[in-house]
Design a protein around this motif. Structure first.
Motif, PDB file in Angstrom:
ATOM      1  N   ALA A 110       1.184  -1.215   0.188  1.00 43.77           N
ATOM      2  CA  ALA A 110       0.071   0.184  -0.008  1.00 43.77           C
ATOM      3  C   ALA A 110       0.664   1.343   0.258  1.00 43.77           C
ATOM      4  CB  ALA A 110      -0.673  -0.122   1.831  1.00 43.77           C
ATOM      5  N   PHE A 111       2.166   1.130   1.040  1.00 39.80           N
ATOM      6  CA  PHE A 111       3.159   2.573   0.926  1.00 39.80           C
ATOM      7  C   PHE A 111       3.300   2.708  -0.369  1.00 39.80           C
ATOM      8  CE2 PHE A 111       6.621   4.687   1.999  1.00 39.80           C
ATOM      9  CZ  PHE A 111       6.391   5.357   2.667  1.00 39.80           C
ATOM     10  N   ALA A 112       4.265   1.334  -0.607  1.00 32.20           N
ATOM     11  CA  ALA A 112       4.290   1.646  -2.126  1.00 32.20           C
ATOM     12  C   ALA A 112       4.065   1.914  -3.268  1.00 32.20           C
ATOM     13  CB  ALA A 112       4.989   0.214  -2.762  1.00 32.20           C
ATOM     14  N   SER A 113       2.247   1.466  -3.499  1.00 29.61           N
ATOM     15  CA  SER A 113       1.887   2.592  -4.025  1.00 29.61           C
ATOM     16  C   SER A 113       1.279   4.073  -4.254  1.00 29.61           C
ATOM     17  CB  SER A 113       0.149   1.725  -4.410  1.00 29.61           C
ATOM     18  OG  SER A 113      -0.500   1.961  -3.491  1.00 29.61           O
ATOM     19  N   VAL A 114       2.058   4.212  -2.710  1.00 27.03           N
ATOM     20  CA  VAL A 114       1.281   5.530  -2.470  1.00 27.03           C
ATOM     21  C   VAL A 114       2.535   6.497  -3.157  1.00 27.03           C
ATOM     22  CG1 VAL A 114       1.097   7.580  -0.828  1.00 27.03           C
ATOM     23  CG2 VAL A 114      -0.124   5.698  -1.247  1.00 27.03           C
ATOM     24  N   LEU A 115       3.429   5.908  -2.914  1.00 29.17           N
ATOM     25  CA  LEU A 115       4.564   6.548  -2.853  1.00 29.17           C
ATOM     26  C   LEU A 115       5.381   6.701  -4.433  1.00 29.17           C
ATOM     27  CD1 LEU A 115       7.524   7.346  -1.777  1.00 29.17           C
ATOM     28  CD2 LEU A 115       8.411   5.769  -1.576  1.00 29.17           C
ATOM     29  N   PHE A 116       4.968   6.398  -5.027  1.00 29.97           N
ATOM     30  CA  PHE A 116       4.815   5.864  -6.554  1.00 29.97           C
ATOM     31  C   PHE A 116       4.557   6.676  -7.099  1.00 29.97           C
ATOM     32  CE2 PHE A 116       3.210   4.172 -10.832  1.00 29.97           C
ATOM     33  CZ  PHE A 116       4.341   4.420 -11.616  1.00 29.97           C
ATOM     34  N   ALA A 117       3.058   6.727  -6.538  1.00 32.09           N
ATOM     35  CA  ALA A 117       1.509   7.687  -7.380  1.00 32.09           C
ATOM     36  C   ALA A 117       2.189   9.063  -7.275  1.00 32.09           C
ATOM     37  CB  ALA A 117       0.435   7.676  -6.808  1.00 32.09           C
ATOM     38  N   LYS A 118       2.340   9.552  -5.246  1.00 35.46           N
ATOM     39  CA  LYS A 118       3.022  10.999  -5.419  1.00 35.46           C
ATOM     40  C   LYS A 118       3.691  11.198  -5.939  1.00 35.46           C
ATOM     41  CE  LYS A 118       1.235  11.621  -0.769  1.00 35.46           C
ATOM     42  NZ  LYS A 118       0.340  13.095  -1.311  1.00 35.46           N
ATOM     43  N   THR A 157       5.082  -4.629  -6.281  1.00 34.23           N
ATOM     44  CA  THR A 157       3.886  -4.678  -6.847  1.00 34.23           C
ATOM     45  C   THR A 157       2.597  -4.184  -6.016  1.00 34.23           C
ATOM     46  OG1 THR A 157       4.482  -7.579  -5.462  1.00 34.23           O
ATOM     47  CG2 THR A 157       2.142  -6.550  -5.266  1.00 34.23           C
ATOM     48  N   GLY A 158       3.197  -3.039  -5.394  1.00 33.41           N
ATOM     49  CA  GLY A 158       2.512  -1.938  -5.043  1.00 33.41           C
ATOM     50  C   GLY A 158       2.451  -0.972  -6.665  1.00 33.41           C
ATOM     51  N   ILE A 159       3.351  -0.980  -7.449  1.00 33.25           N
ATOM     52  CA  ILE A 159       3.768  -0.385  -8.676  1.00 33.25           C
ATOM     53  C   ILE A 159       2.967  -0.923  -9.296  1.00 33.25           C
ATOM     54  CG2 ILE A 159       5.226   0.505 -10.128  1.00 33.25           C
ATOM     55  CD1 ILE A 159       8.034   0.144  -8.404  1.00 33.25           C
ATOM     56  N   LEU A 160       2.808  -1.825  -9.758  1.00 31.10           N
ATOM     57  CA  LEU A 160       1.835  -2.845 -10.152  1.00 31.10           C
ATOM     58  C   LEU A 160       0.106  -2.921  -9.958  1.00 31.10           C
ATOM     59  CD1 LEU A 160       3.830  -5.886 -11.164  1.00 31.10           C
ATOM     60  CD2 LEU A 160       3.680  -4.690 -12.670  1.00 31.10           C
ATOM     61  N   MET A 161      -0.354  -2.331  -9.151  1.00 32.18           N
ATOM     62  CA  MET A 161      -1.384  -1.812  -8.494  1.00 32.18           C
ATOM     63  C   MET A 161      -1.536  -1.357  -8.527  1.00 32.18           C
ATOM     64  SD  MET A 161      -2.923  -2.925  -4.794  1.00 32.18           S
ATOM     65  CE  MET A 161      -2.857  -4.886  -4.867  1.00 32.18           C
ATOM     66  N   ALA A 162      -1.322  -0.145  -8.233  1.00 29.15           N
ATOM     67  CA  ALA A 162      -0.867   1.832  -8.764  1.00 29.15           C
ATOM     68  C   ALA A 162      -1.528   2.040 -10.267  1.00 29.15           C
ATOM     69  CB  ALA A 162       0.101   2.561  -8.027  1.00 29.15           C
ATOM     70  N   ALA A 163      -0.804   0.830 -11.014  1.00 29.33           N
ATOM     71  CA  ALA A 163      -0.821   1.238 -12.421  1.00 29.33           C
ATOM     72  C   ALA A 163      -2.259   0.500 -13.315  1.00 29.33           C
ATOM     73  CB  ALA A 163      -0.233   0.238 -12.712  1.00 29.33           C
ATOM     74  N   ARG A 164      -3.021  -0.805 -12.312  1.00 32.26           N
ATOM     75  CA  ARG A 164      -3.350  -0.958 -12.628  1.00 32.26           C
ATOM     76  C   ARG A 164      -5.421  -0.410 -12.004  1.00 32.26           C
ATOM     77  NH1 ARG A 164      -7.026  -5.264 -10.103  1.00 32.26           N
ATOM     78  NH2 ARG A 164      -5.382  -5.385  -8.337  1.00 32.26           N
ATOM     79  N   LEU A 165      -4.928   0.039 -11.331  1.00 36.23           N
ATOM     80  CA  LEU A 165      -6.264   0.893  -9.975  1.00 36.23           C
ATOM     81  C   LEU A 165      -6.059   2.406 -10.686  1.00 36.23           C
ATOM     82  CD1 LEU A 165      -6.034  -0.322  -6.642  1.00 36.23           C
ATOM     83  CD2 LEU A 165      -7.728  -1.361  -8.885  1.00 36.23           C
ATOM     84  N   GLY A 166      -5.039   2.909 -11.045  1.00 33.16           N
ATOM     85  CA  GLY A 166      -5.022   4.590 -11.275  1.00 33.16           C
ATOM     86  C   GLY A 166      -4.863   5.271 -11.125  1.00 33.16           C
ATOM     87  N   SER A 167      -4.186   4.048  -9.556  1.00 31.08           N
ATOM     88  CA  SER A 167      -4.461   5.407  -8.603  1.00 31.08           C
ATOM     89  C   SER A 167      -3.830   4.608  -7.468  1.00 31.08           C
ATOM     90  CB  SER A 167      -5.715   5.748  -7.484  1.00 31.08           C
ATOM     91  OG  SER A 167      -6.007   5.622  -7.515  1.00 31.08           O
ATOM     92  N   GLY A 168      -2.739   5.886  -6.699  1.00 34.27           N
ATOM     93  CA  GLY A 168      -2.158   4.906  -5.485  1.00 34.27           C
ATOM     94  C   GLY A 168      -3.159   5.090  -4.072  1.00 34.27           C
TER      95      GLY A 168
END
Length: 339
Positions: A93-101, A243-254
């Motif tokens: 989760a934090f990785a998805s947020v960090l990548f998106a930000k 995994t967080g990066i791929l999840m953010a890319a799939r969902l369109g958001s972190g």
């Protein structure tokens, strides 16, 4: 370091020919049982769950399996080494947020954002490994601290709101499909091949088994246990970040609330796959079968309309059952080695 000493893995077969045959049978018993269970699940769900065998649903299972499977590769080696990592969910989760930000709000650009997130994953994983190696902090406690800290940071930095990722062809490819196959599934297959080679064909992989089987003997054999532990947890950090990066890319958001409970699915898949919680024994092939097993069950429960709370009950029963089977097989394996 003597290559002969290093090659003598504690999980190796017994010296007698008869014992070696029995050991190999026990080693493959769990994998064959899992494969049979997956086949049975496909037959049953194909009959009673409408749309289960559709192409779109199968691609969805592949995508979900990658979310569990990518971090499970690293956690398999961690558990083989006699350790545990329960920080996966908040780390993703934090990785998805960090990548998106980094990619949008901070305007670093996608390549830098991706690299920054992976490096951050390596750093927080290394921190847990260093606490374990340098101060003897139990890995459960070290990663529990990460679980709390990263989960809190993910929600605090976003106020529990999603952070949009930038658009573009690269993000669409990262979160979409390549030649009709979900990108995360392709990444999982490539990583599996790399991890299988490392675990089975390299001195580092044999060191991981040796540390999990008998850390004191491994140290006497010249294996640098501290370095192995740091690298192991750094690896799980990188895989969680990916995994967080791929999840953010799939969902369109972190999203700081994403991947809740993922660590339990990951550990369940690893244990169901036959990796001994006590360390020294495990199989990446078994882990992948465990990932498929977990993903198919989760998908089937959704298609059958099972209440989400009851789904958690089923998941818990599966974990307990898997541990019970794991213990029984471990005891049989120990008995075989002593005969």
């Amino acid at each position: 370091m003597s290559s002969t000493l290093l090659a003598d893995k504690p999980s190796g077969p017994p010296s007698s020919p008869a014992g070696a045959v029995r050991f190999r049978r026990l080693r493959h018993l769990n994998e064959l049982g899992l494969l049979a269970a997956v086949v049975v699940l496909y037959i049953v769900l194909g009959v009673i769950a409408g749309g289960f065998l559709s192409a779109d649903n199968q691609l969805g299972i592949l995508r979900d399996a990658a979310t569990v499977g990518i971090p499970a590769l690293g956690v398999t080696l961690v558990i083989i080494a006699g350790e545990i990592d329960i920080s996966i969910g908040p780390a993703v989760a934090f990785a998805s947020v960090l990548f998106a930000k980094a990619a949008s709000e901070w305007d670093f650009g996608l390549p830098i954002a991706l690299l920054l997130t992976l490096v951050a994953g390596a750093l927080w994983g290394s921190a847990a490994g260093w606490l374990r190696a340098r101060f003897g902090v139990p890995s459960f406690i070290a990663t529990l601290g990460l679980w709390s800290a990263l989960g809190g940071l993910a929600l605090y930095t976003t106020n529990a709101l999603p952070v949009a990722t930038p658009g573009g062809g690269f993000m669409e490819a990262l979160g979409g499909k390549i030649l009709g196959v979900p990108t995360p599934a392709i990444v999982l297959v490539l990583l599996f091949l790399a991890f299988w080679y490392v675990a089975r064909r390299t001195a580092y992989g044999r060191s991981v088994y040796a540390v999990g089987g008998n850390a004191a003997a491994a140290q006497l054999a010249g294996i640098r246990i501290s370095r192995v532990r740091v690298v192991l947890f750094a690896t799980t950090g990188v895989l969680a970040a990916l995994t967080g990066i791929l999840m953010a890319a799939r969902l369109g958001s972190g999203n700081g609330g994403a991947a809740a409970g993922l660590e339990f699915d990951v550990i369940a898949a690893v244990v169901i796959g036959g990796t001994a919680l006590a360390g020294g024994r495990g199989s990446l092939v078994g882990t992948m079968l465990g990932v498929v097993f977990i993903s198919v069950i989760a998908n089937g429960l959704v298609l059958l309309g099972v209440n989400s709370f009851l789904q958690d009950v089923v998941r818990g029963l599966i974990i307990v059952g898997a541990v019970l089977i794991n213990v029984v097989i471990s005891r049989k394996s120990l008995t075989t080695r002593t005969t």
